[in-house]
Motif scaffolding. Sequence first.
Motif, short mmCIF file in Angstrom:
data_model
loop_
_atom_site.label_atom_id
_atom_site.label_comp_id
_atom_site.label_asym_id
_atom_site.label_seq_id
_atom_site.Cartn_x
_atom_site.Cartn_y
_atom_site.Cartn_z
N UNK A 1 106.41 130.82 114.87
CA UNK A 1 107.16 131.69 113.95
C UNK A 1 106.18 132.69 113.33
N UNK A 2 106.43 133.96 113.54
CA UNK A 2 105.54 135.01 113.06
C UNK A 2 106.21 135.80 111.94
N UNK A 3 105.57 135.84 110.80
CA UNK A 3 106.03 136.67 109.68
C UNK A 3 105.44 138.05 109.87
N UNK A 4 106.27 139.03 110.17
CA UNK A 4 105.76 140.38 110.45
C UNK A 4 105.14 141.04 109.23
N UNK A 5 105.50 140.56 108.03
CA UNK A 5 105.11 141.24 106.78
C UNK A 5 105.53 142.71 106.83
N UNK A 6 106.58 142.98 107.58
CA UNK A 6 107.01 144.36 107.81
C UNK A 6 108.47 144.36 108.23
N UNK A 7 108.86 145.40 108.95
CA UNK A 7 110.22 145.53 109.47
C UNK A 7 110.25 146.61 110.54
N UNK A 8 111.42 146.81 111.16
CA UNK A 8 111.68 147.94 112.04
C UNK A 8 110.62 148.25 113.08
N UNK A 9 110.07 149.47 113.05
CA UNK A 9 109.21 149.93 114.14
C UNK A 9 107.88 149.18 114.26
N UNK A 10 107.36 148.65 113.16
CA UNK A 10 106.14 147.86 113.29
C UNK A 10 106.43 146.58 114.07
N UNK A 11 107.62 146.02 113.90
CA UNK A 11 108.02 144.85 114.67
C UNK A 11 108.16 145.20 116.14
N UNK B 1 97.95 133.45 123.45
CA UNK B 1 98.82 134.54 122.98
C UNK B 1 99.02 134.46 121.48
N UNK B 2 99.23 133.26 120.98
CA UNK B 2 99.42 133.07 119.54
C UNK B 2 98.22 133.60 118.76
N UNK B 3 97.03 133.30 119.23
CA UNK B 3 95.81 133.76 118.56
C UNK B 3 95.69 135.28 118.62
N UNK B 4 95.93 135.85 119.79
CA UNK B 4 95.76 137.30 119.96
C UNK B 4 96.82 138.10 119.21
N UNK B 5 98.05 137.61 119.17
CA UNK B 5 99.10 138.39 118.50
C UNK B 5 98.88 138.39 116.98
N UNK B 6 98.36 137.31 116.44
CA UNK B 6 98.08 137.27 115.01
C UNK B 6 96.96 138.24 114.65
N UNK B 7 95.98 138.35 115.52
CA UNK B 7 94.91 139.33 115.28
C UNK B 7 95.45 140.75 115.41
N UNK B 8 96.30 140.97 116.40
CA UNK B 8 96.89 142.30 116.59
C UNK B 8 97.71 142.71 115.38
N UNK B 9 98.47 141.78 114.82
CA UNK B 9 99.35 142.11 113.69
C UNK B 9 98.57 142.55 112.45
N UNK B 10 97.29 142.22 112.39
CA UNK B 10 96.46 142.66 111.28
C UNK B 10 96.02 144.12 111.43
N UNK B 11 96.28 144.71 112.60
CA UNK B 11 95.84 146.09 112.85
C UNK B 11 96.97 147.10 112.77
#
Length: 277
Positions: free
Chosen positions: A114-124, A144-154
């Motif tokens: 479960x990923x909290x985007x801390x965002x909405x819309x186009x960032x998602x 994938x879980x590790x890499x997507x969490x790092x990506x979401x910080x950018x």
Amino acid sequence: MSWKIVADSSCDLFELENSCDIKFETVPFVMSIDGTDYVDNADIDTKQLIDAIDNCKESSQTACPSPGQWVETYADADQIFVLTISSNLSGSYNSALAAKEMALDDAPDKKIEILDSLSTGPEMVLVIRKLVALIESGLSFEEISDKIKKYMKTTHIIFALSSYNNLVRNGRIPKIAGLVAGKFKLTGIGIGSPQGTIDIKKIVRGSKKIVDTIVSDIKTRGENCKNVVISHCENLELAESIKQAINTAWDNINVTIIPTRGLCSYYAERQGIIVGF
């Protein structure tokens, strides 16, 4: 092992754009305006919704998906990534978490992140596209879980809204901020904070100021930015102007324009622009 991406309807997508082997499903929010419910699924008439928002006389509110709705989407895949609107703007994230526990009680070998985007819309949208690329690259679920969490910080988000009425009405931003942004035909420029809340940073007048402010923010916060997604609520002309300005400033950024779905239309309101980068 089957793969699936699930998101709530704040993501502004109805289907994956290119992938054939990855399942995708969205769970709808419901917008209630003057006693009429608008379910944010593929059948929603966003124009009718926006007209109802403009003509709202009594009250309006939104309802996030229930755990039961989420858990149904987890049933038909073995490895599932779930993306929600910011947990500081909605209960959708907690609902998805509760559904995960329910699903694992019945199928303990299932993998659900479960990923909290801390965002909405186009960032998602950017996060969903990245998930597709990572899954198709052949990585394991854990990688994938590790890499997507790092990506979401950018990634980042910026809003240009002429009305903040529904954000104020539903307690998403302070009343005084919404009042300032809504006066004198001005546009409030807000950004997503690291905590997943909305901070209004600037009040501007005119489309040129909007475009300049957004491009400046991408230059400031979007180091090594390669992709931009622009969601618009009945404002394609301004979205195109922003895209043109980005393409003029950079020759290596891919820009996509999409219309807002129901929830983002509700909060962005008519003429609203949301940019993820």
